[in-house]
Design an enzyme around this catalytic site. Structure first.
Site, PDB file in Angstrom:
ATOM      1  N   ASP A   1      -7.844 -20.574  62.403  1.00 46.48           N
ATOM      2  CA  ASP A   1      -7.503 -21.420  63.539  1.00 46.48           C
ATOM      3  C   ASP A   1      -8.095 -22.818  63.506  1.00 46.48           C
ATOM      4  OD1 ASP A   1     -10.046 -20.442  63.824  1.00 46.48           O
ATOM      5  OD2 ASP A   1      -9.828 -19.809  65.900  1.00 46.48           O
TER       6      ASP A   1
ATOM      7  N   CYS B   1     -12.013 -23.283  52.403  1.00 45.24           N
ATOM      8  CA  CYS B   1     -12.749 -22.046  52.118  1.00 45.24           C
ATOM      9  C   CYS B   1     -11.919 -21.182  51.181  1.00 45.24           C
ATOM     10  CB  CYS B   1     -13.076 -21.296  53.413  1.00 45.24           C
ATOM     11  SG  CYS B   1     -11.713 -20.323  54.056  1.00 45.24           S
TER      12      CYS B   1
ATOM     13  N   HIS C   1     -14.190  -6.694  62.670  1.00 43.62           N
ATOM     14  CA  HIS C   1     -12.926  -6.713  63.417  1.00 43.62           C
ATOM     15  C   HIS C   1     -11.714  -6.505  62.508  1.00 43.62           C
ATOM     16  CE1 HIS C   1      -9.795  -7.745  66.135  1.00 43.62           C
ATOM     17  NE2 HIS C   1      -9.421  -8.793  65.433  1.00 43.62           N
TER      18      HIS C   1
HETATM   19  S1  SF4 Z   1      -9.375 -23.556  54.475  1.00 47.87           S
HETATM   20 FE1  SF4 Z   1     -10.460 -21.785  55.335  1.00 47.87          FE
HETATM   21  S2  SF4 Z   1     -11.597 -22.620  57.114  1.00 47.87           S
HETATM   22 FE2  SF4 Z   1     -10.014 -24.101  56.543  1.00 47.87          FE
HETATM   23  S3  SF4 Z   1      -8.237 -23.557  57.857  1.00 47.87           S
HETATM   24 FE3  SF4 Z   1      -7.948 -22.525  55.867  1.00 47.87          FE
HETATM   25  S4  SF4 Z   1      -8.841 -20.499  56.216  1.00 47.87           S
HETATM   26 FE4  SF4 Z   1      -9.621 -21.813  57.857  1.00 47.87          FE
END
Ligand code: SF4
Length: 739
Positions: free
Chosen positions: A25, A55, A679
Site C-alpha cells: 500500500d 523491496c 497474518h
Molecule cells: S517495492 Fe515493496 S515497499 Fe515498495 S510498494 Fe512495492 S511492495 Fe511495497
C-alpha cells in the site's frame, strides 16, 4: 511545486517506464525495464527523491505475475459451491449472466442485498468506480480492509480536526512509532525517511511490546503490554498537562473541550498507567517530555491502534496529542493537505450524493457502530465542504463504509436484512477480517459470488465467477494518495495484460453496461477516464504521465487561520461533538480487558505483515516462500519452556473462535506470555475447494479473531487484534503440507 520527470538510465533494446509498485500500500516509485513487450526487471527509481524505495516484493513482481498458476481467463462454477469444478467462459458471457443475476437479487431483496469487498491496491485500484456504480444502483454496503487499516484512522482523525494529517518526515525533530515497525523490506519509504531523520538528529520513540528493529534504534523504547496504547497516551497527556508542556496559545485559541479533557486525563496518574501498560513510569515521563519539547514531532499512521478494543479513543488521543503540542499543520509536524486543486478526486468520482438518504440509513453497522459509516460522518459534511471543497471527502477510502462484521452477519442470514450477492475484488475477503467462520458461513449462504483476482485464492474458490485481474505492470494508474494528501503520481503501463486479464475499471464498466447503465461509467478506457480527472490541470493523461513523477498541490501551513478547521465548531475538538451526537462518550476513555479465562492463559496479537508477503498475497512466489516457507508463531524462551514447546515444533493456537497451526520460533525479543502470530496464511500449493481452501482452514489467523462486543471497538466496530486470549498445544506431527 512539482517534481518533473527525472532522466532514467537506459540500455539498448530496453524501454523504461516510470511506475508505481502496487504490491503493497505504500506505492513506491520504481522503474520497469521492458524487453520485447515484457517487463524483465523492476528497479529503484533514478530520481533522488525516490531512490532506494524498493523491496524484495517489488523486485520479484515480474516473476510473481508470470507465474503459471495466474488466472488467465474468466471461470464459471459448474459444480456445487466450493467443488472446484469450473468452465472457461468469455468475458461477455460472464458479465451478461452476472448482470442478470445481480439485477434479479436487487429486484427481489433491494439493492442493499448487494455487498462489495475490495482494497485499493493490486487488482483493486478501482478509482472510486465501484462505489460510483453502487451509489447509483442504491447499495451502501461497501467494505474494505481499510476498515481496520488507515481508512478507519482517517475517519476518526477527521472528528478532531477535519482531515487526516500526513507526517512531514523531512523536517521533523521527533518520530513516535506506536507498534509500527517499518523495515528495509516493509513500508520501505517510511523506513528510509525515519533513518534519514535520525541521521540528522531527530529523536525516535518506539512503543512496542517486542524489542522491534526500530525499538533497538530508538532513544526511548516503551515495551507496553499489547493493546494498551490508549492508556499509555493518557499517561503522556498527564505528564504534558501537569508540567505545562503544551502549546497554550493554540489550545486557547483553536481548541474546544480542554477543561473536560484535562479532567479525564487526571483519571490517569502515572502509577495507574504504569500498572495497565507494564512500563516504568519514569520512562513514560521521559518519552512524553521528549515528544512535547523536541518538536515539531510526528506520530505517523500506525496500523496497530487501528485494530483495538479502544481504537477510537487511541486514535483520538494521537490526534489530541498532535493538537495540544502545536504540531498540526506546521512544518515538521503533521500537514493537513487537502485534495490537489487540479485533479478531480476519487471522492467526487464515487458520487455519494446519488445514494438516497433512505439507502444510506440502511448501511450495515451504522445503527450499532457508526463512526466510519455515512451516519457517523454526516455531521462533518457541511464543514468539510466549507474547508476542503467537497462534502463527501472519503479519505483513504474509508470514511463512508459499512461495518464488515455487520455485513458478514447479514450475508450469513443473521442481520437486519439479507445480503445475497457478494463481490470481492483483489481482496481475499475470507482471510482478511475477523471471525473467519462467520465469513465462511456468509459466503456459503450467497446466491451470487463474483471474485476478481490474479490467483485462485481461498475466497475465489467459493465463487460463482472468477474474473482474471491485471497487475500493476499491465495498466496505467493515476495515484491520488487515496485522498490522504495532495500528492498525485502517475504510473505508466509497462506491458499488455497477460491472457484475458482485465482491470477493475473494465469490470465496473462491463457490469454497468450489461445492466443497461453504461451512462454511469461513460469513459471508454482508463486513459480517457484519467483525461477527465486531469481536466482542471489542463493536461492530458499522456502529457501528465510523461512530464511528472510526482505532482504536488500547493503546500500551505496553518490554513486553519483562514478557514477554521473542518469540524462543527471550526476548532480542534478535544471533546468531540460528532461522537457526542452519535451517543458516545465525546472524550477518549479506556476499557479494560474482559476478565481472564484460565483456559486461555496466553495473549496473542496478530495483523503483523512479514517482509516477504503483503496481506494474504505472494505465498505462491518461490523466492519469497523459500525465505519463509511456513507460518511462524513467536514466543519468548520463557513462554516456550512453560508451554513445553521448542523452536521448530508445530503447535496449535486455540481459543473460543477457532484454531490455527503454526511453526514455533523462539525469540528473545518477545515478552513472556505473549504470542505473535502472522497474518493471512494459506498455501497455494495445497488442495483447493471447500473443506480445504488451500490450507486456509489450517493456518489462517482470522480463524482466531473474535468479533463479539468484548473484542470490538464500540464506535467503529473494528476487531481487537492486539491481545486476544489463547492457549498453545504442541502438535505431535507437522500438519499436512508442511515443508
Ligand atoms: S517495492 Fe515493496 S515497499 Fe515498495 S510498494 Fe512495492 S511492495 Fe511495497
Amino acid at each position: 511545486m512539482s517534481a518533473p520527470r527525472h532522466p532514467s538510465r537506459t540500455k539498448p533494446g530496453v524501454e523504461t517506464k516510470r511506475t508505481l509498485c502496487a504490491t503493497c500500500d505504500v506505492s513506491c516509485n520504481v522503474v520497469t525495464e521492458v524487453k520485447k513487450g515484457r517487463v524483465v526487471r523492476v528497479r529503484s527509481s533514478d530520481n533522488p527523491i525516490f531512490r532506494d524505495n524498493i523491496c524484495m516484493k517489488g523486485i520479484v513482481a515480474p516473476k510473481a505475475f508470470a507465474h503459471p498458476n495466474r488466472l488467465m481467463h474468466p471461470l464459471k462454477r459448474v459444480g456445487e459451491r466450493g467443488s472446484g469444478k469450473w468452465e472457461q467462459v468469455s468475458w461477455d458471457e460472464a458479465m451478461t449472466d452476472i448482470a442478470a443475476r445481480l439485477q434479479a437479487i436487487i429486484d427481489r431483496d433491494g439493492p442493499e442485498a448487494w455487498a462489495v469487498s475490495t482494497s485499493q491496491w493490486n487488482t483493486a485500484t478501482d478509482h472510486g468506480l465501484g462505489r460510483r456504480l453502487m451509489n447509483h444502483l442504491g447499495s451502501p454496503n461497501w467494505i474494505s480492509g481499510v476498515a481496520l487499516c488507515a481508512g478507519n484512522t482517517a475517519a476518526i482523525n477527521r472528528m478532531t480536526y477535519g482531515w487526516f494529517p500526513f507526517a512531514d518526515f523531512p523536517n521533523t525533530n521527533c518520530i513516535v512509532l506506536i507498534g509500527h515497525n517499518p523495515r528495509r523490506n516493509s513500508w520501505v519509504p517510511v523506513y528510509n525517511q525515519i533513518r534519514r531523520a535520525q541521521a540528522r538528529g531527530a529523536k525516535l520513540i518506539v512503543l512496542d511490546p517486542r524489542k522491534s528493529s526500530n525499538a533497538e534504534l530508538a532513544d526511548v523504547w516503551l515495551p507496553l503490554r499489547a493493546g494498551t496504547d490508549t492508556a499509555m497516551l493518557f499517561g503522556w497527556l498527564k505528564v504534558i498537562f501537569d508540567e505545562g508542556l503544551y502549546d497554550k496559545d493554540f489550545v486557547e485559541n483553536w481548541t474546544v473541550g480542554f477543561d473536560e479533557l484535562r479532567a479525564r486525563v487526571d483519571e490517569f496518574p502515572l502509577d495507574r498507567v504504569a500498572k495497565i501498560t507494564g512500563c516504568d513510569p519514569e520512562e513514560i515521563r521521559k518519552a512524553a517530555r521528549i515528544y512535547a519539547t523536541h518538536g515539531p514531532a510526528v506520530i505517523p499512521w500506525t496500523p496497530i491502534t487501528d485494530m483495538q478494543r479502544n481504537s477510537t479513543s487511541g486514535i483520538r488521543l494521537q490526534s489530541i496529542l498532535r493538537s495540544v503540542c502545536g504540531y498540526v499543520d506546521v512544518p515538521g509536524g503533521e500537514a493537513l493537505q487537502g485534495f490537489h486543486p487540479h485533479v478531480i478526486p476519487e471522492s467526487k468520482i464515487e458520487a455519494h450524493e446519488m445514494l438516497s438518504e433512505e439507502q444510506k440509513a440502511k448501511q450495515l453497522g451504522s445503527d450499532t457502530h457508526p463512526a466510519f459509516t455515512y451516519r457517523g460522518q454526516a455531521g462533518l459534511l457541511e464543514h468539510t465542504k466549507r474547508v476542503w471543497g467537497y462534502e463527501y471527502t472519503n479519505q483513504v477510502t474509508g470514511c463512508f463504509m459499512a461495518n464488515p462484521s455487520a455485513t458478514f452477519r447479514a450475508m450469513a442470514g443473521e442481520g437486519r436484512y439479507p445480503v445475497k450477492a457478494f463481490f470481492s475484488l483483489g481482496n481475499n475477503t475470507l482471510l482478511s477480517f475477523a471471525n473467519m467462520p462467520l465469513i465462511l458461513k456468509g459466503m456459503m449462504n450467497q446466491d451470487l459470488i463474483v471474485v476478481h483476482e490474479q490467483f485462485m485464492t481461498p475466497t475465489a474458490q467459493l465463487a460463482d465467477y472468477v474474473l482474471p485481474g491485471d497487475s500493476w505492470l499491465e495498466r496505467p494508474w493515476l495515484h491520488d494518495s487515496f485522498g490522504w494528501s495532495s500528492m498525485v503520481r502517475p504510473s505508466q503501463k509497462s506491458m499488455e495484460p497477460l491472457g484475458e486479464c482485465e482491470s477493475t475499471f473494465s469490470v465496473w464498466k462491463r457490469l454497468a453496461t450489461a445492466m443497461g447503465r453504461g451512462d454511469i461509467i461513460p469513459w471508454d478506457t482508463l486513459e480517457d477516464f484519467y483525461d477527465y480527472r486531469l481536466e482542471p490541470s489542463g493536461m492530458s493523461w499522456a502529457e501528465f504521465s510523461e512530464s511528472y513523477e510526482i505532482y504536488f498541490g500547493p503546500l500551505e501551513f496553518r490554513k486553519y487561520e483562514k478557514t477554521g478547521f473542518a469540524t462543527p465548531s471550526g476548532k480542534v475538538e478535544l471533546k468531540s461533538s460528532i461522537l457526542e451526537g452519535l451517543g458516545f462518550d465525546p472524550l477518549p476513555y479506556f476499557r479494560d480487558d474482559p476478565p481472564p479465562n484460565p483456559e486461555y492463559p496466553l495473549m496473542m496479537f496478530t495483523g503483523v505483515r512479514e517482509d516477504e508477503f503483503f496481506q494474504t498475497g505472494q505465498r505462491h512466489v518461490p523466492e519469497l516462500r523459500a525465505r519463509k516457507p511456513e507460518p511462524n508463531l513467536f514466543v519468548s524462551p520463557g513462554t516456550a519452556k512453560a508451554q513445553g514447546i521448542a523452536e521448530g515444533d508445530w503447535a496449535e493456537v486455540i481459543n473460543p473462535t477457532g484454531s490455527a497451526a503454526m511453526q514455533v520460533l523462539v525469540k528473545d525479543a518477545m515478552p513472556d506470555g505473549l504470542v505473535r502470530i502472522p497474518h493471512g496464511w494459506w498455501k497455494p500449493e495445497m488442495k483447493q475447494g471447500a473443506g480445504h481452501l488451500s490450507g486456509a482452514l489450517a493456518h489462517a489467523d482470522a480463524q482466531l479473531c473474535p468479533d463479539d462486543e468484548d473484542f470490538l471497538d464500540r464506535e467503529q466496530g473494528v476487531p481487537h487484534l492486539k491481545g486476544i486470549p489463547c492457549r498453545i498445544e504442541r502438535l505431535d506431527a507437522p500438519p499436512e503440507g508442511a515443508q
